[in-house]
Scaffold this motif. Structure first.
Motif, short mmCIF file in Angstrom:
data_model
loop_
_atom_site.label_atom_id
_atom_site.label_comp_id
_atom_site.label_asym_id
_atom_site.label_seq_id
_atom_site.Cartn_x
_atom_site.Cartn_y
_atom_site.Cartn_z
N TYR A 31 -11.58 5.12 4.68
CA TYR A 31 -10.53 4.57 4.67
C TYR A 31 -9.80 3.20 4.61
O TYR A 31 -9.50 3.09 3.44
N LEU A 43 1.27 -0.77 0.20
CA LEU A 43 -0.24 -0.34 0.66
C LEU A 43 0.69 1.00 0.41
O LEU A 43 1.49 1.68 1.32
N SER A 95 -11.30 2.33 0.78
CA SER A 95 -10.44 2.63 -0.34
C SER A 95 -8.75 1.93 -0.38
O SER A 95 -8.60 1.93 -1.67
N LEU A 96 -8.54 1.37 0.67
CA LEU A 96 -7.07 0.77 0.71
C LEU A 96 -7.20 -0.78 -0.41
O LEU A 96 -6.86 -0.69 -1.01
N GLN A 103 -13.01 5.71 9.46
CA GLN A 103 -11.88 4.89 9.61
C GLN A 103 -12.91 3.96 8.27
O GLN A 103 -12.17 2.66 7.70
N LEU A 134 -1.45 -1.02 7.71
CA LEU A 134 -1.59 -0.94 6.59
C LEU A 134 -1.08 0.17 5.52
O LEU A 134 -1.61 0.53 4.42
N LYS A 135 0.56 -0.79 5.61
CA LYS A 135 0.93 -0.56 4.92
C LYS A 135 1.44 -2.09 3.82
O LYS A 135 1.66 -1.91 2.60
N ALA A 161 -7.17 7.61 -0.20
CA ALA A 161 -7.76 7.72 0.85
C ALA A 161 -8.04 8.57 1.79
O ALA A 161 -9.17 9.17 1.68
N GLN A 162 -6.81 9.10 1.83
CA GLN A 162 -7.02 10.65 2.62
C GLN A 162 -7.72 11.41 2.08
O GLN A 162 -8.17 12.27 3.46
N HIS A 193 -2.45 5.69 0.15
CA HIS A 193 -2.84 6.11 1.37
C HIS A 193 -3.23 7.81 1.34
O HIS A 193 -4.26 8.32 1.73
N SER A 194 -3.03 8.54 -0.20
CA SER A 194 -3.24 9.72 -0.24
C SER A 194 -4.18 10.17 -1.11
O SER A 194 -5.22 10.88 -0.77
N PHE A 234 2.66 5.26 -1.53
CA PHE A 234 2.03 6.32 -0.55
C PHE A 234 0.84 7.05 -1.57
O PHE A 234 -0.04 7.06 -1.39
#
Length: 310
Positions: free
Chosen positions: A39, A14, A42-43, A36, A122-123, A22-23, A19-20, A16
């Motif tokens: 997020y 996962l 999305s991941l 949550q 979450l990586k 999702a953020q 996560h961008s 950057f």
């Protein structure tokens, strides 16, 4: 998690970028629980999209509700559109989860549900397996394998391709009256058993009666039905009476939810839906010489459309 599921998993880093995205979706949401949910969804979608691209499938990653900031606030949704196949729902799960409940709002309009385990940091995401249809509770130890998933998607892709070719072919009743009938349109006695024929064919047969077997769904949940056409015309009339029916093949009753949809050239039409224990469904209408119309038989996410010309 059992060893079979572990062997069949596919790991996605996962990044950057994941996560961008999702953020960005949660940036204007204050409710922590909803943040949550969005997020993690999305991941999961990001991971499945990466997996499918690696496996050679094309996606419309940007077009799903899961990338729509308004839709994700209103629904618990993690959909991914696979080109020429349909929508998948990507279900995120955390480590040590054994049973999952699928959100009710995503029980329809999906070709399958694929489960994604996210690690604590979450990586990483592990694609575990799938099921073709939603149910109340899903035991992760009972998931269909990723090998089956790829076969399933490939078969759906083939079906969509065949259906696209079929849709482009207009069936002419004029040719039927001239005795030119495609061999895929059989006499109904060849498709249906005598008990079924007795339900609606007690009187004399019409001028032309033909049927065609249609498969709705593939691989894990195949449904076969017969589309039957009765075409009636008087010699001094430009108008044709058409009775179209859908019967189960190999069974006495249709599954609940089979749709028979009639559409005309203006886009208007009618729809009949099978109820529990219906032996057949039908729609009767008239059309004039030269007029075109379509007949669609649908069940869940599968549909077959036929174009006709009088």
């Amino acid at each position: 998690m059992n060893s079979t599921t572990q062997k069949l998993s596919f790991t996605v880093n996962l990044s950057f970028e994941a996560h961008s995205i999702a953020q960005e979706l949660v940036s204007k949401i204050s409710n922590q629980k909803k943040r949550q949910q969005i997020y993690l969804n999305s991941l999961a979608v990001f991971a499945v999209n990466h997996y499918l691209l690696c496996m050679g499938f094309e996606t419309d990653y940007l077009e799903g509700d899961s990338r729509n900031p308004v839709a994700v606030q209103l629904m618990n949704v993690a959909d991914l559109i696979v080109k020429d196949i349909g929508k998948l729902e990507c279900i995120p799960i955390l480590a040590e989860t054994e049973v999952v409940e699928i959100p009710p709002e995503v029980w329809e309009d999906r070709v399958g549900y694929i489960f994604v385990e996210l690690n604590d940091s979450l990586k990483e995401a592990n694609i575990l397996g799938f099921i073709p249809k939603a149910r109340d509770k899903v035991f992760l130890s009972k998931l269909n394998s990723l090998e089956d998933f790829l076969v399933y998607l490939t078969e759906l892709e083939v079906v969509e391709s065949v259906q696209a070719e079929t849709t482009s072919h207009v069936i002419s009743f004029r040719q039927w009256w001239d005795g030119v009938i495609d061999t895929s349109w059989q006499k109904v006695e060849q498709l249906l058993n005598p008990q079924q024929l007795g339900l609606a064919y007690r009187s004399n047969m019409s001028l032309i009666t033909r049927g065609q077997k249609i498969d709705l769904g593939m691989h894990l949940d195949q449904i076969s039905v017969a589309l039957v056409m009765k075409v009636m015309s008087e010699s001094d009339s430009e108008e044709v009476d058409i009775l179209t029916q859908v019967y189960p093949v190999g069974e006495m009753a249709l599954p609940e939810g089979i749709k028979l949809i009639i559409g005309d050239e203006t886009g208007e039409g009618s729809e009949v839906v099978s109820r529990e224990d219906d032996n057949w469904i039908q729609s009767e209408f008239s059309a004039e010489s030269g007029e075109r119309f379509s007949i669609t038989v649908a069940y869940g996410d599968s549909e077959v459309k036929k174009e006709f010309e009088v």
